[in-house]
Design a protein around this motif. Sequence first.
Motif, mmCIF file in Angstrom:
data_model
loop_
_atom_site.group_PDB
_atom_site.id
_atom_site.type_symbol
_atom_site.label_atom_id
_atom_site.label_comp_id
_atom_site.label_asym_id
_atom_site.label_seq_id
_atom_site.Cartn_x
_atom_site.Cartn_y
_atom_site.Cartn_z
ATOM 1 N N SER A 87 -50.553 91.204 89.327
ATOM 2 C CA SER A 87 -49.091 91.387 88.589
ATOM 3 C C SER A 87 -50.415 90.272 87.277
ATOM 4 O O SER A 87 -49.184 90.451 86.338
ATOM 5 N N GLN A 110 -47.903 99.172 85.351
ATOM 6 C CA GLN A 110 -47.000 98.409 84.963
ATOM 7 C C GLN A 110 -47.324 97.770 83.616
ATOM 8 O O GLN A 110 -46.085 96.905 82.682
ATOM 9 N N PHE A 111 -48.490 98.092 83.069
ATOM 10 C CA PHE A 111 -47.680 97.556 81.544
ATOM 11 C C PHE A 111 -47.931 98.464 80.154
ATOM 12 O O PHE A 111 -48.031 98.196 79.544
ATOM 13 N N ARG A 112 -47.389 99.497 80.344
ATOM 14 C CA ARG A 112 -46.969 100.632 79.611
ATOM 15 C C ARG A 112 -45.759 100.112 79.011
ATOM 16 O O ARG A 112 -46.116 100.616 77.546
ATOM 17 N N ALA A 113 -45.111 99.517 79.239
ATOM 18 C CA ALA A 113 -43.921 99.192 77.903
ATOM 19 C C ALA A 113 -43.895 97.776 77.364
ATOM 20 O O ALA A 113 -43.544 98.044 76.513
ATOM 21 N N ASP A 114 -44.480 96.652 77.672
ATOM 22 C CA ASP A 114 -45.000 95.708 77.332
ATOM 23 C C ASP A 114 -45.881 95.576 76.990
ATOM 24 O O ASP A 114 -46.716 94.163 75.518
ATOM 25 N N GLY A 115 -47.305 96.451 77.478
ATOM 26 C CA GLY A 115 -48.279 95.753 77.056
ATOM 27 C C GLY A 115 -49.606 95.048 77.414
ATOM 28 O O GLY A 115 -48.171 94.337 78.148
ATOM 29 N N PRO A 117 -50.778 91.696 78.567
ATOM 30 C CA PRO A 117 -50.890 90.334 78.173
ATOM 31 C C PRO A 117 -52.559 89.534 78.094
ATOM 32 O O PRO A 117 -52.886 90.542 79.027
ATOM 33 N N ASN A 144 -55.978 100.005 78.472
ATOM 34 C CA ASN A 144 -56.118 98.870 78.816
ATOM 35 C C ASN A 144 -56.895 98.539 80.292
ATOM 36 O O ASN A 144 -57.557 97.095 80.615
#
Length: 192
Positions: A87, A110-115, A117, A144
């Motif tokens: 993660s 896991q990165f779809r909503a917040d983009g 990092p 991504n």
Amino acid sequence: MEGLDTITYWYRSGRFIPGVLPLPAEHLASSKFIDALSDLILNSRLPVGLVSLGIHKLNDADRMDSCMEGLLRMRRLGVLIHLLQFSGANLQIQWIEKMEPEGIHIEMGQFRADGLPHRMTSLDDKFHTQIYASNITLVKDLENVMAIGAHHSYGGLMMPPVSRHQILHISDSRIAKAIFSLHPHKTQNGDK
């Protein structure tokens, strides 16, 4: 056992396909479990590099420290180490720098909503390991994957999962014949 049987099946079929056996980190803290797993791997008589352990549920420092001895024992047997469910947490990054696993598996959903990092960009430059991106179902996931620098990616957008039976019979299909007629190549068995 099922994972080792699958790796053995492909190995005896003349295909050296490595397999990743998923394993929760807390099991590696038990010396009895490591003894039993070592016996299974040694009795399978598979070549070095075909068996990999996919460590998951590695979320806190206690689990990371408690599984180190078990991981080192597995490494001495020639078992490769993969980190599943990466993660980007600081503890996981420290563990990767210390353990240097052969593979890191990242679930891209896991990165779809917040983009994505910032610390996750260009992971291929930060770590000397293979990066696997899973659950590629949207075009955003592919973007991504490229930003991360993943070496391998898989998911529904790439190709739906196939069973062992489907793989064995794919050479009989019209699609496979079309693919192989366009790109003939030799397998390790010398077949075209």
